[in-house]
Design an enzyme around this catalytic site. Structure first.
Site, PDB file in Angstrom:
ATOM      1  N   ASP A 188      35.162  46.130  27.706  1.00  0.00           N
ATOM      2  CA  ASP A 188      36.603  45.910  27.888  1.00  0.00           C
ATOM      3  C   ASP A 188      36.913  44.440  28.159  1.00  0.00           C
ATOM      4  O   ASP A 188      38.079  44.053  28.175  1.00  0.00           O
ATOM      5  CB  ASP A 188      37.148  46.788  29.033  1.00  0.00           C
ATOM      6  CG  ASP A 188      36.444  46.522  30.353  1.00  0.00           C
ATOM      7  OD1 ASP A 188      35.218  46.706  30.402  1.00  0.00           O
ATOM      8  OD2 ASP A 188      37.109  46.122  31.317  1.00  0.00           O
ATOM      9  N   ASN A 189      35.882  43.640  28.378  1.00  0.00           N
ATOM     10  CA  ASN A 189      36.090  42.207  28.585  1.00  0.00           C
ATOM     11  C   ASN A 189      35.603  41.403  27.390  1.00  0.00           C
ATOM     12  O   ASN A 189      35.315  40.214  27.509  1.00  0.00           O
ATOM     13  CB  ASN A 189      35.372  41.743  29.851  1.00  0.00           C
ATOM     14  CG  ASN A 189      35.949  42.387  31.102  1.00  0.00           C
ATOM     15  OD1 ASN A 189      37.090  42.857  31.098  1.00  0.00           O
ATOM     16  ND2 ASN A 189      35.175  42.425  32.168  1.00  0.00           N
TER      17      ASN A 189
ATOM     18  N   GLY B 290      45.497  47.691  34.638  1.00  0.00           N
ATOM     19  CA  GLY B 290      45.787  48.304  35.929  1.00  0.00           C
ATOM     20  C   GLY B 290      46.523  47.363  36.870  1.00  0.00           C
ATOM     21  O   GLY B 290      47.070  47.778  37.892  1.00  0.00           O
ATOM     22  N   ARG B 291      46.508  46.082  36.539  1.00  0.00           N
ATOM     23  CA  ARG B 291      47.215  45.108  37.388  1.00  0.00           C
ATOM     24  C   ARG B 291      47.821  44.009  36.519  1.00  0.00           C
ATOM     25  O   ARG B 291      47.900  42.856  36.929  1.00  0.00           O
ATOM     26  CB  ARG B 291      46.253  44.490  38.392  1.00  0.00           C
ATOM     27  CG  ARG B 291      45.082  43.877  37.692  1.00  0.00           C
ATOM     28  CD  ARG B 291      44.268  42.990  38.512  1.00  0.00           C
ATOM     29  NE  ARG B 291      42.964  42.895  37.846  1.00  0.00           N
ATOM     30  CZ  ARG B 291      41.989  42.138  38.223  1.00  0.00           C
ATOM     31  NH1 ARG B 291      42.130  41.391  39.265  1.00  0.00           N
ATOM     32  NH2 ARG B 291      40.847  42.116  37.580  1.00  0.00           N
TER      33      ARG B 291
ATOM     34  N   ARG C 133      40.582  44.318  22.824  1.00  0.00           N
ATOM     35  CA  ARG C 133      39.210  44.276  23.298  1.00  0.00           C
ATOM     36  C   ARG C 133      38.381  45.275  22.492  1.00  0.00           C
ATOM     37  O   ARG C 133      38.949  46.167  21.848  1.00  0.00           O
ATOM     38  CB  ARG C 133      39.167  44.711  24.771  1.00  0.00           C
ATOM     39  CG  ARG C 133      40.109  43.931  25.653  1.00  0.00           C
ATOM     40  CD  ARG C 133      40.754  44.840  26.701  1.00  0.00           C
ATOM     41  NE  ARG C 133      41.819  44.113  27.423  1.00  0.00           N
ATOM     42  CZ  ARG C 133      41.606  43.314  28.454  1.00  0.00           C
ATOM     43  NH1 ARG C 133      40.389  43.170  28.918  1.00  0.00           N
ATOM     44  NH2 ARG C 133      42.596  42.670  29.029  1.00  0.00           N
TER      45      ARG C 133
HETATM   46  P1  AMP Z   1      38.134  43.810  35.412  1.00  0.00           P
HETATM   47  O1  AMP Z   1      36.855  43.985  36.143  1.00  0.00           O
HETATM   48  O2  AMP Z   1      39.002  42.782  36.026  1.00  0.00           O
HETATM   49  O3  AMP Z   1      37.924  43.592  33.945  1.00  0.00           O
HETATM   50  O4  AMP Z   1      38.947  45.194  35.596  1.00  0.00           O
HETATM   51  C1  AMP Z   1      38.412  46.448  35.267  1.00  0.00           C
HETATM   52  C2  AMP Z   1      39.509  47.502  35.351  1.00  0.00           C
HETATM   53  O5  AMP Z   1      39.973  47.661  36.692  1.00  0.00           O
HETATM   54  C3  AMP Z   1      40.731  47.208  34.519  1.00  0.00           C
HETATM   55  O6  AMP Z   1      41.217  48.413  33.996  1.00  0.00           O
HETATM   56  C4  AMP Z   1      41.688  46.611  35.516  1.00  0.00           C
HETATM   57  O7  AMP Z   1      43.039  46.746  35.127  1.00  0.00           O
HETATM   58  C5  AMP Z   1      41.384  47.447  36.750  1.00  0.00           C
HETATM   59  N1  AMP Z   1      41.731  46.741  37.994  1.00  0.00           N
HETATM   60  C6  AMP Z   1      41.127  45.648  38.490  1.00  0.00           C
HETATM   61  N2  AMP Z   1      41.711  45.255  39.635  1.00  0.00           N
HETATM   62  C7  AMP Z   1      42.725  46.107  39.886  1.00  0.00           C
HETATM   63  C8  AMP Z   1      43.721  46.227  40.909  1.00  0.00           C
HETATM   64  N3  AMP Z   1      43.778  45.375  41.951  1.00  0.00           N
HETATM   65  N4  AMP Z   1      44.606  47.236  40.809  1.00  0.00           N
HETATM   66  C9  AMP Z   1      44.558  48.096  39.782  1.00  0.00           C
HETATM   67  N5  AMP Z   1      43.658  48.040  38.788  1.00  0.00           N
HETATM   68  C10 AMP Z   1      42.745  47.063  38.828  1.00  0.00           C
HETATM   69 MG    MG Z   2      38.703  43.454  32.310  1.00  0.00          MG
END
Ligand code: AMP
Ligand code: MG
Length: 472
Positions: A244-245, A88-89, A179
């Site tokens: 997913d991590n 997502g980013r 993942r």
């Molecule tokens: P994470 O907790 O970093 O593993 O992210 C969990 C999900 O949220 C993943 O699909 C990321 O791509 C999405 N995500 C986290 N931060 C953002 C952001 N600032 N904008 C868009 N998607 C995000």
């Molecule tokens: Mg993640």
């Protein structure tokens, strides 16, 4: 000098069900704050001038040969299935096969919105970018499998979080970004062709000797069991062990609200979003088994003979706790100087850890001090250590080089949370000295560096960081 990256993009050659083509979104005023030349060399990158590098690693110019895309995945977050996540980013620029023959992803993180962004802005702020840079490189220097940091760029833009924050982009390098959740998304959607294709891809890329889906499951289980035991041995708490991590390659990935423990306590939690303590320090082995069980469930979907597959997968997953224990024993034996095995070792280790928890002993400094006469000073009641050490010294008589074994297993330096926070606060004000200093000290964590002894000091009461926040 022109930046040249010898891309060879195997993921972009997979069917388009696996990803969305997505260019990074340009930023206003990119400024290169860090570049990892050692890693660049391994990747086969020829370095360009600073301006060109800033543009490339901010996503303002896409380097020749890159085929940027956002990867699709899903996953269990805190135990609940989220049917669609995805980058997502972040965008994957592509892959290189390094001078060591290893294929690695080069990914921009914080590079703007993608089809998987949902409510998010697709951006990252400087704090989490620098945290991941420092902590992932420290992990690598500790000898623990991890994604790495190639570059960090300030974007010259403001990102809104708790308040306005400076925006940044991290360039992350991984053996892959596959993942458990990458498998889950196709299994949950019944896209069995994609699931089969992904399984073949993962085997070819990471475990060429593995046979079929169950062979892959076994290989991932082994890699995760080894990884988690290594985290435990340095007091690392990942913080968000969602599926997913959880990397198929067995690397530490997605550094969010992670931290290394100061005082030892098994129930330690740092992540502000982990209210139930699901991902506490001592729960990590159990959660890793749970994650591998989710991979098993996904992989089984592609097998015709379900009954036989369930039986085999169950056996593979059920063997994981014992494997974790074996790995844990190997790592922790070394921490108290033992190269040989003895029946009483588990009791000896458990007793030490119980006493450490009761006496607020600093995890890293206690183990590092075992080789000297200073270990007892780490305990609020030093005689609690003395009582334990009597039995330990008897056990050590059967060892040849316990001092050497301990020094190699017990780092002097870890990225202490309060130092990481101080480093971030300085950087936000434009002072990158603490960032560079942490990076250089943590590059050789097993060496005594008397001139940097201040970085071994645990936090004072006012410096203690009680919670770390997500990178979002
Ligand atoms: P994470 O907790 O970093 O593993 O992210 C969990 C999900 O949220 C993943 O699909 C990321 O791509 C999405 N995500 C986290 N931060 C953002 C952001 N600032 N904008 C868009 N998607 C995000
Ligand atoms: Mg993640």
């Amino acid at each position: 000098m022109t930046l040249t990256i010898p891309f060879d993009n195997s993921y972009a050659r997979l069917p388009d069900t696996f990803y969305s083509r997505q260019a990074p979104e340009p930023v206003r005023a990119p400024h290169l704050i860090a570049f990892n030349e050692d890693l660049a060399r391994i990747l086969g990158i020829s370095v360009g001038d600073v301006k060109e590098m800033a543009e490339a690693f901010a996503g303002n110019s896409v380097p020749d040969g890159a085929e940027p895309l956002a990867q699709l995945y899903s996953g269990h977050q805190f135990g609940h299935y989220n049917p669609q996540l995805g980058d997502g980013r972040a965008v994957l620029l592509g892959e290189t096969v390094g001078t060591d023959g290893i294929r690695r992803d080069i990914q921009l993180k914080g590079s703007g919105r993608t089809p998987y962004s949902r409510q998010g802005d697709g951006r990252a702020w400087l704090g989490p970018v620098l945290r991941e840079y420092v902590v992932s490189e420290a992990m690598h220097a500790l000898g623990i499998p991890t994604t790495r940091a190639l570059a960090a760029v300030e974007t010259g833009e403001v990102v809104l979080r708790e308040g306005p924050m400076p925006g940044a982009v991290l360039t992350r390098v991984a053996q892959s970004h596959l993942r458990v959740g990458t498998f889950q998304v196709f299994a949950a959607r019944g896209q069995l062709d994609s699931l089969r294709r992904l399984t073949e891809y993962a085997i070819a890329r990471h475990y060429p000797k593995a046979e079929g889906p169950m062979g892959l499951l076994r290989a991932v289980r082994d890699a995760q069991a080894s990884l988690i035991a290594q985290w435990m041995s340095v007091g690392f708490i990942h913080g968000v062990m969602n599926t997913d991590n959880c990397s198929i390659a067995g690397e530490t990935i997605d550094y969010g609200p992670c931290a290394f423990m100061d005082r030892y306590h098994p129930n330690t939690v740092y992540s502000s979003i982990d209210r139930m303590g699901r991902y506490a320090y001592s729960s990590q082995p159990e959660i890793a088994v749970w994650n591998v069980a989710q991979l098993a469930t996904a992989l089984i979907q592609q097998i015709e003979d379900k009954e036989a597959a369930v039986e085999e997968a169950t056996e593979i997953v059920h063997a994981m706790p014992a494997l974790l224990q074996e790995n844990w024993m190997m790592r922790f034996r070394a921490k108290i100087g033992l190269a040989t095995e003895d029946e009483g070792d588990l009791d000896l280790l458990s007793d030490l850890l119980t006493r450490m928890a009761q006496n607020q002993a600093d995890f890293t400094n206690t183990f590092r001090a075992l080789g000297s006469d200073k270990a007892r000073d780490q305990f609020t009641d030093p005689t609690a250590f003395d009582d334990w050490a009597e039995g330990w010294r008897v056990r050590l008589q059967r060892e040849e080089t316990p001092q050497r074994v301990m020094k190699a297993a017990n780092p002097a330096f870890i990225p202490r949370n309060h130092r990481v926070e101080q480093m971030i606060q300085a950087a936000v004000k434009g002072d990158y000295e603490p960032f560079h200093r942490l990076g250089s000290v943590l590059a050789t964590p097993y060496l005594d560096q008397p001139e940097n002894a201040d970085l071994t000091r645990p936090p004072t009461e006012s410096e203690v960081v009680h919670a770390t926040f997500c990178g979002t």
